[in-house]
Design a protein around this motif. Structure first.
Motif, mmCIF file in Angstrom:
data_model
loop_
_atom_site.group_PDB
_atom_site.id
_atom_site.type_symbol
_atom_site.label_atom_id
_atom_site.label_comp_id
_atom_site.label_asym_id
_atom_site.label_seq_id
_atom_site.Cartn_x
_atom_site.Cartn_y
_atom_site.Cartn_z
ATOM 1 N N GLY A 1 0.806 -1.210 0.000
ATOM 2 C CA GLY A 1 0.000 0.000 0.000
ATOM 3 C C GLY A 1 0.840 1.260 0.000
ATOM 4 O O GLY A 1 2.062 1.199 0.164
ATOM 5 N N GLU A 2 0.189 2.402 -0.177
ATOM 6 C CA GLU A 2 0.904 3.672 -0.295
ATOM 7 C C GLU A 2 1.530 4.104 1.020
ATOM 8 O O GLU A 2 1.047 3.748 2.100
ATOM 9 N N LYS A 3 2.609 4.869 0.910
ATOM 10 C CA LYS A 3 3.342 5.348 2.092
ATOM 11 C C LYS A 3 3.938 6.724 1.785
ATOM 12 O O LYS A 3 4.298 7.009 0.637
ATOM 13 N N CYS A 4 4.068 7.547 2.833
ATOM 14 C CA CYS A 4 4.748 8.819 2.637
ATOM 15 C C CYS A 4 6.260 8.631 2.781
ATOM 16 O O CYS A 4 6.722 7.592 3.231
ATOM 17 N N VAL A 5 7.000 9.645 2.354
ATOM 18 C CA VAL A 5 8.459 9.536 2.268
ATOM 19 C C VAL A 5 9.085 9.173 3.608
ATOM 20 O O VAL A 5 9.904 8.257 3.703
ATOM 21 N N GLN A 6 8.678 9.911 4.661
ATOM 22 C CA GLN A 6 9.323 9.681 5.951
ATOM 23 C C GLN A 6 9.033 8.289 6.495
ATOM 24 O O GLN A 6 9.900 7.664 7.106
ATOM 25 N N ASP A 7 7.830 7.775 6.235
ATOM 26 C CA ASP A 7 7.502 6.416 6.668
ATOM 27 C C ASP A 7 8.397 5.401 5.965
ATOM 28 O O ASP A 7 8.859 4.434 6.575
ATOM 29 N N ILE A 8 8.620 5.635 4.678
ATOM 30 C CA ILE A 8 9.515 4.744 3.929
ATOM 31 C C ILE A 8 10.912 4.799 4.520
ATOM 32 O O ILE A 8 11.534 3.770 4.795
ATOM 33 N N ALA A 9 11.394 6.024 4.740
ATOM 34 C CA ALA A 9 12.741 6.194 5.288
ATOM 35 C C ALA A 9 12.869 5.511 6.646
ATOM 36 O O ALA A 9 13.860 4.827 6.917
ATOM 37 N N GLN B 1 16.301 10.252 4.803
ATOM 38 C CA GLN B 1 15.241 10.822 3.961
ATOM 39 C C GLN B 1 15.797 11.207 2.602
ATOM 40 O O GLN B 1 15.149 11.018 1.575
ATOM 41 N N SER B 2 17.017 11.742 2.610
ATOM 42 C CA SER B 2 17.613 12.187 1.353
ATOM 43 C C SER B 2 17.852 11.024 0.390
ATOM 44 O O SER B 2 17.503 11.095 -0.792
ATOM 45 N N ALA B 3 18.421 9.969 0.921
ATOM 46 C CA ALA B 3 18.691 8.796 0.074
ATOM 47 C C ALA B 3 17.394 8.249 -0.506
ATOM 48 O O ALA B 3 17.324 7.916 -1.696
ATOM 49 N N ILE B 4 16.368 8.191 0.328
ATOM 50 C CA ILE B 4 15.067 7.698 -0.147
ATOM 51 C C ILE B 4 14.500 8.613 -1.221
ATOM 52 O O ILE B 4 14.020 8.158 -2.259
ATOM 53 N N SER B 5 14.580 9.920 -0.987
ATOM 54 C CA SER B 5 14.054 10.869 -1.964
ATOM 55 C C SER B 5 14.760 10.736 -3.314
ATOM 56 O O SER B 5 14.116 10.807 -4.362
ATOM 57 N N HIS B 6 16.070 10.569 -3.255
ATOM 58 C CA HIS B 6 16.825 10.393 -4.507
ATOM 59 C C HIS B 6 16.336 9.159 -5.258
ATOM 60 O O HIS B 6 16.117 9.198 -6.475
ATOM 61 N N GLN B 7 16.160 8.072 -4.543
ATOM 62 C CA GLN B 7 15.703 6.836 -5.208
ATOM 63 C C GLN B 7 14.265 6.979 -5.694
ATOM 64 O O GLN B 7 13.917 6.488 -6.774
ATOM 65 N N LYS C 1 1.573 18.564 3.743
ATOM 66 C CA LYS C 1 3.026 18.655 3.644
ATOM 67 C C LYS C 1 3.636 17.385 3.108
ATOM 68 O O LYS C 1 4.757 17.374 2.611
ATOM 69 N N GLN C 2 2.905 16.309 3.206
ATOM 70 C CA GLN C 2 3.467 15.012 2.823
ATOM 71 C C GLN C 2 3.282 14.697 1.344
ATOM 72 O O GLN C 2 2.396 15.242 0.684
ATOM 73 N N VAL C 3 4.137 13.815 0.856
ATOM 74 C CA VAL C 3 3.959 13.261 -0.484
ATOM 75 C C VAL C 3 3.804 11.753 -0.325
ATOM 76 O O VAL C 3 4.646 11.101 0.297
ATOM 77 N N ILE C 4 2.698 11.264 -0.853
ATOM 78 C CA ILE C 4 2.376 9.852 -0.689
ATOM 79 C C ILE C 4 2.741 9.104 -1.964
ATOM 80 O O ILE C 4 2.334 9.496 -3.051
ATOM 81 N N TYR C 5 3.500 8.052 -1.797
ATOM 82 C CA TYR C 5 3.952 7.260 -2.947
ATOM 83 C C TYR C 5 3.236 5.920 -3.002
ATOM 84 O O TYR C 5 2.945 5.312 -1.969
ATOM 85 N N SER C 6 2.990 5.472 -4.242
ATOM 86 C CA SER C 6 2.423 4.131 -4.428
ATOM 87 C C SER C 6 2.955 3.549 -5.729
ATOM 88 O O SER C 6 3.481 4.277 -6.577
ATOM 89 N N LEU C 7 2.830 2.232 -5.881
ATOM 90 C CA LEU C 7 3.299 1.599 -7.111
ATOM 91 C C LEU C 7 2.417 2.038 -8.273
ATOM 92 O O LEU C 7 1.205 2.205 -8.113
ATOM 93 N N GLN C 8 3.035 2.216 -9.415
ATOM 94 C CA GLN C 8 2.342 2.746 -10.583
ATOM 95 C C GLN C 8 1.248 1.804 -11.074
ATOM 96 O O GLN C 8 0.132 2.224 -11.329
ATOM 97 N N ASP C 9 1.566 0.517 -11.215
ATOM 98 C CA ASP C 9 0.589 -0.440 -11.752
ATOM 99 C C ASP C 9 0.976 -1.870 -11.396
ATOM 100 O O ASP C 9 1.978 -2.114 -10.732
ATOM 101 N N ASN C 10 0.158 -2.801 -11.861
ATOM 102 C CA ASN C 10 0.360 -4.205 -11.496
ATOM 103 C C ASN C 10 1.526 -4.867 -12.212
ATOM 104 O O ASN C 10 2.037 -5.885 -11.755
ATOM 105 N N HIS C 11 1.943 -4.278 -13.342
ATOM 106 C CA HIS C 11 3.133 -4.809 -14.017
ATOM 107 C C HIS C 11 4.311 -4.849 -13.054
ATOM 108 O O HIS C 11 5.062 -5.814 -13.015
ATOM 109 N N ILE C 12 4.456 -3.754 -12.327
ATOM 110 C CA ILE C 12 5.563 -3.654 -11.386
ATOM 111 C C ILE C 12 5.494 -4.762 -10.349
ATOM 112 O O ILE C 12 6.486 -5.443 -10.058
ATOM 113 N N LYS C 13 4.287 -4.958 -9.825
ATOM 114 C CA LYS C 13 4.097 -6.032 -8.850
ATOM 115 C C LYS C 13 4.463 -7.387 -9.442
ATOM 116 O O LYS C 13 5.116 -8.209 -8.806
#
Lengths: 102, 102
Positions: free
Chosen positions: A37-45, A52-58, A75-87
């Motif tokens: 599921g989707e996650k914000c940058v800091q949660d991923i880090a 945070q910087s390394a994660i943002s770069h990737q 303030k947050q940016v939420i990231y998620s996988l683009q589509d099922n191909h990736i999965k």
DNA sequence: TTGACATATGAGTACTTATTCATATAAAAT
DNA sequence: ATTTTATATGAATAAGTACTCATATGTCAA
């Protein structure tokens, strides 16, 4: 070289690009994390215990390659996988690697 | 970190290794070339218009990762893909990359 | 408006890696 | 035995890349 062969080589290059996305430890852990599921940058880090910087770069690379999509929420940016191909590609590689220990 | 999570990270690392094999232009062309059947080193080098040395170096990596197998025949060494897993992963990536132009 | 927070990004650095060059090994041919 | 042919490999180099550090941008709260 024929036009047909040229096209094939371009396709091979595209395939290389695709596999390159999946061939970094940090990126693949991001993809695995977003699998559920989707996650914000800091949660991923925090989850990956990486800066945070390394994660943002990737994440930028993943965005550029259309592997993830980003959406702003305050303030947050939420990231998620683009589509099922990736999965699908992740899963194929993961299951092969774990079954065969190549 | 739990033992379970540790195992998972090791698996991710194995998956990264697997994808890394496929994420080089020369290596992927070798894999694609061997897709149709076995070939000796010089034939591979000629087909890919790459030096024998460069091909040999990559073949060593592919051997070490059990992606290809080698068999001696006189002076020549004949290479072929190790198994159908390799073909499957190549094909998945190739078809996704060509269809989606990710 | 100012300060705090979340994310993005440029520059620099350390590390990895793909190639070339030279040479080693090994088998066949002469 | 010596030469030729096929392949492998160590060392050096060049190119790519993932991280850190510092800082910029953008958003909300007070």
């Amino acid at each position: 070289m024929t036009e047909h062969n040229h096209d094939k080589l371009v396709d091979i290059q595209e395939t290389v690009k695709l596999f390159k996305i999946f061939s970094d430890y940090t990126r693949l852990r991001i993809i695995e994390l977003l699998y559920t599921g989707e996650k914000c940058v800091q949660d991923i880090a925090d989850s990956l215990e990486t800066s945070q910087s390394a994660i943002s770069h990737q994440l930028k690379l993943l965005r550029d390659m259309n592997v993830v999509r980003a959406r702003k929420e305050g303030k947050q940016v939420i990231y998620s996988l683009q589509d099922n191909h990736i999965k699908e590609i992740f899963l194929i590689g993961y299951s092969h690697a774990t079954q065969c220990k190549i």
